[in-house]
Design a protein around this motif. Structure first.
Motif, PDB file in Angstrom:
ATOM      1  N   SER A  38       0.972  -1.342  -0.025  1.00 54.09           N
ATOM      2  CA  SER A  38      -0.125  -0.013  -0.060  1.00 54.09           C
ATOM      3  C   SER A  38       0.869   1.431   0.056  1.00 54.09           C
ATOM      4  CB  SER A  38      -0.996   0.092   1.414  1.00 54.09           C
ATOM      5  OG  SER A  38      -1.711   1.157   1.235  1.00 54.09           O
ATOM      6  N   SER A  58     -11.498   1.444  -4.618  1.00 48.67           N
ATOM      7  CA  SER A  58     -10.443   0.508  -4.165  1.00 48.67           C
ATOM      8  C   SER A  58     -10.667  -0.375  -3.004  1.00 48.67           C
ATOM      9  CB  SER A  58      -9.009   1.045  -4.189  1.00 48.67           C
ATOM     10  OG  SER A  58      -9.050   2.022  -2.907  1.00 48.67           O
ATOM     11  N   TYR A  59     -11.296   0.566  -1.884  1.00 52.25           N
ATOM     12  CA  TYR A  59     -11.588  -0.333  -0.684  1.00 52.25           C
ATOM     13  C   TYR A  59     -12.666  -1.184  -0.779  1.00 52.25           C
ATOM     14  CZ  TYR A  59      -7.752   2.144   1.943  1.00 52.25           C
ATOM     15  OH  TYR A  59      -6.737   2.231   2.464  1.00 52.25           O
ATOM     16  N   LEU A 115     -13.423  -2.679  -3.439  1.00 55.38           N
ATOM     17  CA  LEU A 115     -12.799  -3.866  -3.768  1.00 55.38           C
ATOM     18  C   LEU A 115     -12.301  -4.844  -2.817  1.00 55.38           C
ATOM     19  CD1 LEU A 115     -11.427  -2.887  -7.260  1.00 55.38           C
ATOM     20  CD2 LEU A 115     -13.413  -4.004  -6.939  1.00 55.38           C
ATOM     21  N   VAL A 116     -11.410  -4.342  -1.875  1.00 57.06           N
ATOM     22  CA  VAL A 116     -10.915  -4.845  -0.806  1.00 57.06           C
ATOM     23  C   VAL A 116     -11.816  -5.681   0.002  1.00 57.06           C
ATOM     24  CG1 VAL A 116      -9.714  -4.627   1.354  1.00 57.06           C
ATOM     25  CG2 VAL A 116      -8.873  -3.375  -0.578  1.00 57.06           C
ATOM     26  N   GLY A 148      -4.726 -11.347  -5.115  1.00 53.31           N
ATOM     27  CA  GLY A 148      -5.589 -10.421  -5.495  1.00 53.31           C
ATOM     28  C   GLY A 148      -5.595  -9.025  -4.531  1.00 53.31           C
ATOM     29  N   SER A 149      -5.522  -9.540  -3.173  1.00 49.62           N
ATOM     30  CA  SER A 149      -5.212  -8.645  -2.143  1.00 49.62           C
ATOM     31  C   SER A 149      -3.823  -7.905  -2.257  1.00 49.62           C
ATOM     32  CB  SER A 149      -5.369  -9.660  -0.625  1.00 49.62           C
ATOM     33  OG  SER A 149      -6.656 -10.055  -0.676  1.00 49.62           O
ATOM     34  N   LEU A 163      -4.670  -5.333  -4.787  1.00 50.55           N
ATOM     35  CA  LEU A 163      -5.777  -4.134  -4.375  1.00 50.55           C
ATOM     36  C   LEU A 163      -4.829  -3.133  -3.132  1.00 50.55           C
ATOM     37  CD1 LEU A 163      -9.047  -6.183  -3.930  1.00 50.55           C
ATOM     38  CD2 LEU A 163      -8.252  -4.442  -5.723  1.00 50.55           C
ATOM     39  N   LEU A 205      -3.451  -0.766  -5.092  1.00 48.10           N
ATOM     40  CA  LEU A 205      -4.415   0.341  -5.636  1.00 48.10           C
ATOM     41  C   LEU A 205      -4.862   1.208  -4.424  1.00 48.10           C
ATOM     42  CD1 LEU A 205      -5.823   0.844  -8.166  1.00 48.10           C
ATOM     43  CD2 LEU A 205      -7.789  -0.595  -7.283  1.00 48.10           C
ATOM     44  N   THR A 206      -4.944   0.858  -3.122  1.00 50.33           N
ATOM     45  CA  THR A 206      -5.438   1.670  -2.067  1.00 50.33           C
ATOM     46  C   THR A 206      -4.578   2.996  -1.969  1.00 50.33           C
ATOM     47  OG1 THR A 206      -4.226   0.235  -0.434  1.00 50.33           O
ATOM     48  CG2 THR A 206      -6.530  -0.140  -0.906  1.00 50.33           C
TER      49      THR A 206
END
Length: 409
Positions: free
Chosen positions: A252, A289-290, A292-293, A301-302, A305, A308-309
């Motif tokens: 992140s 983005s959150y 999607l989390v 995937g996590s 993401l 992305l956050t």
């Protein structure tokens, strides 16, 4: 302006590096205090209390110190607060087994943390050309992410070689060195707040409705970040992930660094939308983005993401820095930037508390959804307040007497 050219401007490297060194204790404190107290035999309850006192004291002390800077200038406040904060760290390090010393030391170290972050942001308009200020804010936001990576690493390195309490001694020294580096630089010594004929208001910059709404919205973004910090720990306990929660948090931070530098290189020159519109769109992207989390995908995937956050958060901060400088009333710019730090910090603390409660009585998805909801409310606040996010004064640059952008120390 290319980043190398921006860093080549007089004073920029010195001020940026001094700010980062002086702010490193803040990134070291939570882990350093926790390890020191645990080694002294304290329970996790005491650890939580002491680190909470440190954070709360910082949230209160930051705006107060910012107000002092706006009234007396940067050097004396930076040096005095650095000495006081160092004394707080020293008290905690010298007597970690004494309850009152631990709590008092944490309170003093937190409340007196030198306002290097807001001080640097008030100086950027005097360091670079007007068209390059937003890019300078992007560099600032990106460099800030390095602190979240370097702080825990410095603590880990010290603990591997010395007693845990030495992390607090190191924090005291780093705060003094960084603050001295900035306070003795020519732009800091010459800086003076913009002249104003109005009498000081007890609310300070918070009397600006637009600024207050912006800060509340950023608090919502902070909630998302705080929830994610707790979510990653629980996620790592239920999913096999190399490096555990630290991997997601580092990704992140990496995403935020990439987002800030990309926005500074491209978005500041090619994205022609107004600053309020940019803030709304970036906040909406962060909220997306959150959400999607909240789907709680597998480890691969996590990890994507997690990146992305951060990608949206750092550019949102960059745009917000510029808006804060425009919305703050004359003579209250430093305090306004300090309030930005406080609102985001309070949001992060609230998010951590909400996320923890959600994990205790719910699922990973519930906890992640709480963070997404915080980011969504922040974006909605920006959208509703978009017409109020306009400057209250024409000249937002700080007064720098006796120097200019090309002066040298």
């Amino acid at each position: 302006m290319p980043y190398l050219a921006l860093l080549g401007r007089p004073h920029v490297v010195r001020l940026l590096s001094s700010s980062l060194v002086g702010r490193l204790p803040g990134a070291m404190a939570a882990l350093g205090i926790a390890l020191t107290l645990r080694h002294a035999g304290y329970s996790y309850q005491m650890v939580g209390l002491t680190t909470g006192v440190f954070a709360a004291a910082g949230a209160i002390g930051g705006p107060m110190l910012g107000r002092l800077v706006d009234r007396t200038g940067q050097p004396r406040v930076l040096l005095f607060s650095a000495c006081l904060a160092a004394a707080g760290f020293a008290l905690l390090a010298a007597a970690p087994g004494v309850t009152w010393a631990a709590v008092a030391g944490a309170a003093v170290a937190g409340a007196a943390a030198p306002p290097l972050e807001p001080c640097l942001r008030t100086l950027w308009p005097a360091l670079v050309e007007p068209d390059d200020v937003e890019q300078a804010y992007a560099v600032d936001a990106g460099a800030q992410e390095l602190l979240f990576i370097a702080g825990p690493l410095v603590v880990a390195g010290i603990v591997a070689l010395a007693p845990a309490r030495d992390t607090l001694w190191a924090a005291a020294v780093l705060g003094l060195v960084g603050s001295a580096g900035m306070a003795t630089a020519a732009p800091s010594r010459a800086w003076a707040p913009a002249a104003t004929s109005a009498a000081p208001h007890w609310l300070g910059p918070l009397r600006s409705t637009g600024l207050l709404l912006l800060l509340v919205a950023l608090g919502g973004s902070g909630v998302a970040v705080g929830t994610f910090n707790v979510f990653t720990v629980a996620y790592a306990e239920k999913h096999h992930l190399v490096g555990g929660a630290g991997t997601l948090l580092a990704l992140s931070a990496l995403g935020a660094l990439v987002g800030a530098l990309t926005y500074g290189a491209v978005g500041t020159s090619r994205w022609k939308a107004s600053a309020p519109d940019k803030a709304v769109l970036l906040a909406a992207g962060m909220a997306g983005s959150y959400w999607l989390v909240a789907l709680v995908p597998g480890p691969a995937g996590s990890c994507l993401l997690a990146v992305l956050t951060g990608v949206f958060f750092a550019p949102l901060l960059t745009v917000s820095f510029g808006l804060v400088g425009e919305l703050a009333p004359a003579g209250a710019v430093t305090e306004a930037f300090a309030w930005l730090v406080t609102f985001i910090g309070v949001g992060i603390a609230l998010g951590a508390a909400v996320g923890g409660a959600a994990l205790s009585g719910g699922t990973l998805r519930t906890a992640a959804a709480c963070g997404a909801l915080g980011a969504t409310l922040g974006a909605a606040t920006l959208l509703a307040a978009r017409t109020r996010l306009t400057p209250v004064r024409a000249d937002v640059s700080p007064t720098v007497a006796g120097t200019d952008r090309h002066s040298t120390v």
